[in-house]
Scaffold this active site. Structure first.
Site, PDB file in Angstrom:
ATOM      1  N   ARG A 123      -2.735   1.034  -6.604  1.00  0.00           N
ATOM      2  CA  ARG A 123      -2.014   1.052  -5.389  1.00  0.00           C
ATOM      3  C   ARG A 123      -0.583   0.553  -6.075  1.00  0.00           C
ATOM      4  NH1 ARG A 123      -5.857  -1.680  -0.931  1.00  0.00           N
ATOM      5  NH2 ARG A 123      -6.951   0.350  -0.500  1.00  0.00           N
ATOM      6  N   HIS A 131       0.752  -1.369  -0.062  1.00  0.00           N
ATOM      7  CA  HIS A 131       0.099  -0.042   0.106  1.00  0.00           C
ATOM      8  C   HIS A 131       0.853   1.202  -0.089  1.00  0.00           C
ATOM      9  CE1 HIS A 131      -2.925   3.016   1.085  1.00  0.00           C
ATOM     10  NE2 HIS A 131      -3.811   2.189   0.882  1.00  0.00           N
ATOM     11  N   GLU A 155      -6.915   5.326   1.568  1.00  0.00           N
ATOM     12  CA  GLU A 155      -6.980   6.093   0.196  1.00  0.00           C
ATOM     13  C   GLU A 155      -8.105   7.019   0.204  1.00  0.00           C
ATOM     14  OE1 GLU A 155      -6.250   2.746  -2.021  1.00  0.00           O
ATOM     15  OE2 GLU A 155      -6.868   3.469  -3.978  1.00  0.00           O
ATOM     16  N   HIS A 180       0.559  -5.012   2.399  1.00  0.00           N
ATOM     17  CA  HIS A 180      -1.053  -4.713   2.720  1.00  0.00           C
ATOM     18  C   HIS A 180      -1.904  -5.800   2.577  1.00  0.00           C
ATOM     19  CE1 HIS A 180      -4.338  -2.192   3.609  1.00  0.00           C
ATOM     20  NE2 HIS A 180      -4.747  -2.006   2.526  1.00  0.00           N
ATOM     21  N   HIS A 181      -1.789  -6.595   1.526  1.00  0.00           N
ATOM     22  CA  HIS A 181      -2.891  -7.423   1.036  1.00  0.00           C
ATOM     23  C   HIS A 181      -2.048  -8.662   0.348  1.00  0.00           C
ATOM     24  CE1 HIS A 181      -7.025  -8.331   0.588  1.00  0.00           C
ATOM     25  NE2 HIS A 181      -6.632  -9.030  -0.528  1.00  0.00           N
ATOM     26  N   ARG A 211      -5.016  -5.426  -5.797  1.00  0.00           N
ATOM     27  CA  ARG A 211      -6.344  -5.376  -5.297  1.00  0.00           C
ATOM     28  C   ARG A 211      -6.930  -3.767  -5.355  1.00  0.00           C
ATOM     29  NH1 ARG A 211      -8.571  -3.440  -0.730  1.00  0.00           N
ATOM     30  NH2 ARG A 211      -6.607  -3.984   0.435  1.00  0.00           N
ATOM     31  N   ARG A 218      -6.856  10.414  -0.155  1.00  0.00           N
ATOM     32  CA  ARG A 218      -6.678  10.982  -1.616  1.00  0.00           C
ATOM     33  C   ARG A 218      -7.835  11.080  -2.351  1.00  0.00           C
ATOM     34  NH1 ARG A 218      -3.120   6.478  -3.448  1.00  0.00           N
ATOM     35  NH2 ARG A 218      -3.534   5.683  -1.592  1.00  0.00           N
TER      36      ARG A 218
END
Ligand code: ADP
Length: 926
Positions: free
Chosen positions: A757, A720, A733, A860-861, A900, A736
């Protein structure tokens, strides 16, 4: 006659009508209206069962204009086609022997545009209510004011036609009539505004037309009441003396009663907080002889006869009863027979109590519901003592009192050495636990650790008492327990699955290895993506499932599993409704990188989605009495002769237990917090921080691999772009998406902030300094609650001017100022000629204070995971279904391709959590 008898004896109103006693059911929103404000049969029944012994029922407010409804599910009296339905309510109430009064209103500037097809609300002046996100109303023209008064008249005529015994004019709760009297909302320069006298004109005109309609269409027994809010907080605003001025004028024109609108009948001033005198006392002291001839009604917090007696002692003539009438339809009979009542609703008795579904889910009722269906738990009644494990050595002791089916009290053992802060937060967590009849409740904000330790101690006490009960019944507490469905993991996917499986009739157990519920989901910030939702339509946002599909596919670099993606896009709007049906409304909408349309659904106040979601899901879990084991890891999925048969677990006391179940939903999340596993698949990520919670270790993938599951995309790990590095805290996010930009140490933008991302992260890593600043202004902060959290956590550098901010960041002030000015120009032109940002060009960055947070990417993921089919069944390496194994959420691979999109994880866990729960239940109950 003693005051005790007075409340139950007849009372004659000024127009000569006799009420059989001084009690009235208060007007309360039920949100049960259908088809633009029509009456449903269940609403008629709701009123029928509450009428009878009570003197009168004041039916909830009806809007007199289709632009005047102030909440979803409101009922209306704006058209003749509404009369028939309302007539059924009037007949139902009168048939039981109570008088039927109908409240009429117009919400004015308090109406949300989404309730009126995206139109602007109206008000006396174009001044928005002083609350976040309130729409600016259109000022009514003189002609429209006249027409609105006419509509009030028409409402009265229809109420008469429907057979009501009277109307109550809703001049309270900051709705339109009050708005005309308020110097804050009414700044008109014609004869409807300006002086206090001018501002009384509208309420008086509404009363006049009510009288005129009553004279024309009803007989003199028609009751006319008026409800008022005694004060408002606005500056300038209505003060108590102003209210008395208006009430005197209303009384001169004739009224059958006046009705205070307050949360507590002995409430003092909300403006002069130093003055403890109840407003009713002031009212009695200040009113003229003429006003004294109008009966006055109190409301708020009346539950028992002692309350009604106290109300009469303070000078009220009549008493309106709200929540107690919802909880006890035969409330009057109960207090007449001297019962002492507790204000709660048995969770199993909605139908028996004739409470319509929408009202059941309304917060006012929801807060009263207590889970009484704990038949499976069966505690041993008694008091169980536990130590609370605190960070310091104080170790307070609590006593948990249990009946066989519920928690009756939790008390703190007196201890002079206890911290005052602990004692204070204990009281809040205690009442939450008692209300929910469960230790799984929201922590007290600002006292999370203490709350968690109290919750844990209560959970331990419950476990002890369960064991004691099993022993007493001659059972073996270590024997295997049986369930239809076991859910591994208590993040969003696990909770959605558990709730759905329970709703489908399965007996469900949730097992969670950490000591709290919520997984990594609780940290989710942006929201939930979905296209073609009701909430988008209400906001006038045009979207299509096809766009959502294409943009997710593009964002995932065309590597997504399209079968899953299809299901995802199709089910997304239904999943948003599934949540709303369970009291979890995501009706504010923003955008995330890679999407072209506002489709990221989040809570109304713009706060982070995760905490709100988990809190709402846990409430649903408690309501359904779904069992939860905390601090318990699943160590093995039992699989015999080609089918799943249960799980083996290890609990906190290092006991190994077997749970028998017919199916399992693995919802154990991803593996971002397992750095060994991350580095195994992506060596270049060694040393990266992670935004994830400690439990994100990928253990569910290993559990499923042991029974043959296949995996996919294991190397697709998302970093991220915006992570605060000292705390690994993710900067959402939505900041932003709300209009923030990224600048480098030179004070310049360097990339399209709204790119996906992976690309934004790569751009930051390519900077020589390998970090950047996310910069925003006050406009972004005001719309994004998360920003306040970052401020509170101390991440944010703020300054009044761009130059001062630049100085704090050690950036050249002129460069930063030029960057902001240039970007603001792009916003004006809606065209970013430097980096091609095409979404979230929301406002110029020009309103101080200005803010910056230093960020860099973090793990992050994990997009990879086990393989499932479109129905959430886990597949083996030959793509064959593993019988009884289902999976949902981040543990599953394939949906997101190699990147993602923000907002797609929450959508993933809810959509596929619901589906996995449904499939696991139907498999188990075949
Ligand atoms: P998702 O977003 O897919 O719902 P989360 O990370 O929010 O995933 O939640 C997954 C939960 O599963 C976490 O709370 C984690 O602690 C829990 N969990 C992971 N492995 C196990 C296990 N072996 N036994 C019990 N719980 C587990």
């Amino acid at each position: 006659m003693s005051i005790n008898d007075r409340i139950l004896t007849p009372f004659t109103l000024p127009n000569g009508v006799e009420l059989k006693n001084r009690l009235l059911m208060a007007p309360m929103t039920t949100c049960t209206g259908i088809n633009n404000g029509m009456v449903s049969p269940e609403l008629v029944e709701y009123y029928r069962v509450r009428a009878g012994s009570i003197g009168a029922v004041i039916v909830e407010c009806c809007f007199i204009d289709d632009k005047g409804l102030a909440f979803p599910g409101a009922i209306g009296i704006d058209h003749d086609d509404k009369v028939a339905g309302l007539a059924q309510i009037a007949a139902a109430i009168k048939g039981q022997g109570s008088k039927a009064i109908l409240q009429i209103y117009h919400g004015g500037r308090m109406v949300e545009p989404e309730l009126i097809g995206g139109n602007s609300p109206v008000g006396p002046s174009a001044i928005a209510a002083p609350r976040e996100g309130a729409a600016k109303p259109l000022a009514l023209t003189g002609e429209q004011v006249d027409y609105t008064i006419y509509q009030f008249g028409e409402g009265v005529r229809r109420a008469i036609e429907a057979g009501f015994d009277g109307v109550e004019i809703h001049g309270a709760n900051t709705y339109l009539i009050q708005q005309f009297y308020s110097p804050h909302s009414n700044q008109r320069t014609d004869h409807w505004g300006g002086s206090r006298d001018n501002r009384t004109r509208f309420p008086l005109a509404v009363l006049d037309i009510t009288h005129s309609m009553a004279r024309q269409y009803a007989d003199p027994s028609f009751i006319i009441g008026y409800r008022f809010s005694p004060e408002e907080l606005e500056e300038p605003g209505i003060r108590f003396a102003d209210t008395m001025y208006l009430l005197e004028k209303l009384a001169q024109r004739g009224l059958d009663y006046l009705h205070f609108s307050m949360g507590y009948f002995l409430r003092p001033s909300i403006v002069d907080t130093q003055d403890p005198a109840p407003l009713i006392e002031k009212y009695i002291a200040m009113r003229s002889a003429e006003l004294a001839r109008v009966p006055v009604m109190g409301v708020g917090g009346v539950v028992n006869k002692t309350d009604t007696d106290m109300a009469l002692e303070h000078g009220y003539d009549l008493v309106a009863v709200g929540k107690a009438c919802i909880a006890y339809p035969d409330w009057t009979d109960r207090i007449a027979s001297q019962q002492t009542l507790e204000l709660f609703i048995d969770s199993t008795k909605r139908e028996e109590l004739t409470i319509p579904e929408p009202l059941w889910r309304f917060s006012l009722v929801d807060a009263m519901i207590r889970d009484m269906s704990l038949s499976s738990k069966k505690f041993k009644a008694g008091v169980f003592q536990e130590k609370v494990q605190t960070d310091d050595d104080s170790q307070p002791v609590i006593n948990v009192s249990l009946e066989t089916d519920r928690i009756t009290d939790v008390t703190l053992q007196p201890d002079a050495s206890l911290d005052v802060a602990f004692v204070t937060s204990f009281e809040t967590i205690r009442s939450r636990i008692l209300d929910a009849n469960s230790p799984h409740v929201d922590a007290v904000s600002g006292a999370t650790t203490q709350s968690e330790s109290v919750k844990k101690a209560v959970a331990k006490a419950l476990a002890k008492s369960c064991k004691a009960q099993i022993l007493e019944e001659g059972g073996n507490p270590a024997a295997s327990q049986n369930y239809d469905v076991v859910v591994i993991g208590s993040g969003g996917a696990g909770l959605a699955a558990a709730i759905q499986a329970s709703d489908d009739g399965a007996r469900v157990l949730v097992i969670e290895k950490m000591s709290g519920i919520g997984g990594n989901t609780i940290k989710a910030s942006a929201g939930m993506n979905a296209a073609e939702t009701r909430f988008q339509k209400l906001k006038g946002i045009v979207d299509s499932k096809e766009w959502f599909y294409q943009e997710t596919l593009k964002g995932g670099n065309y590597k997504n599993n399209t079968v899953l993606l299809n299901r995802f896009v199709e089910q997304a709007p239904l999943a948003v409704e599934w949540l709303a049906d369970r009291g979890i409304e995501l009706n504010d909408i923003t955008i995330t990188g890679g999407m072209s349309v506002d489709r990221t659904h989040r809570p109304a106040d713009g706060s982070a989605v995760g905490g709100y979601l988990i809190s709402g899901l846990v409430k649903n879990l408690n309501k359904r009495n779904i069992d939860v084991m905390l601090d318990t890891s699943v160590t093995e999925i039992l699989y015999q002769q080609g089918v799943v048969t249960g799980v083996r677990v290890l609990n906190e006391d290092q006991e190994q237990l077997t749970i028998v179940s017919k199916s399992v939903v693995v919802a154990s999340g991803g593996f971002s917090a397992n750095s060994e596993m991350v580095v195994k698949y992506r060596p270049e990520l060694a040393g990266f921080v992670t935004t994830n919670h400690k439990g994100a270790t990928g253990s569910g993938i290993a559990l499923l691999e042991q029974i043959g599951a296949g995996t996919v995309d294991m190397g697709e790990i998302q970093i991220h772009p915006t992570v605060e590095q000292t705390t690994s805290y993710l900067i959402s996010e939505s900041i932003r998406g709300g209009g923030a930009i990224l600048v480098n140490q030179n004070g310049q933008r360097f990339f399209n902030e709204m790119e996906t991302r992976d690309k934004v992260s790569a751009a930051i890593i390519n900077l020589p300094e390998k970090y950047a600043y996310i910069v925003f202004d006050e406009q972004v902060r005001l719309k994004n609650k998360a920003a306040d959290e970052y401020l509170a956590r101390g991440f944010v550098i703020s300054a009044d001017t761009p130059q001062a901010l630049a100085a704090e960041l050690n950036i050249d002030p002129q460069t930063l100022q030029a960057t902001l000015a240039r970007y603001s120009g792009f916003v004006e032109a809606q065209c970013d000629s430097d980096f091609g940002r095409s979404s979230a060009l929301r406002h110029p960055v020009n309103q101080g204070p200005f803010y910056a947070i230093r960020i860099a990417p973090g793990v992050h993921h994990t997009m990879g995971g086990v393989v499932i089919n479109a129905d959430s069944a886990v597949l083996d390496s030959q793509n064959q279904v593993i019988n009884g194994a289902f999976a949902a959420g981040e543990v599953v691979g394939g949906l997101h391709g190699n990147n993602r999109i923000g907002g797609n994880a929450v959508a993933d866990i809810i959509i596929f959590g619901i589906q996995a729960g449904n499939q696991a239940a139907s498999y188990a109950l075949r």
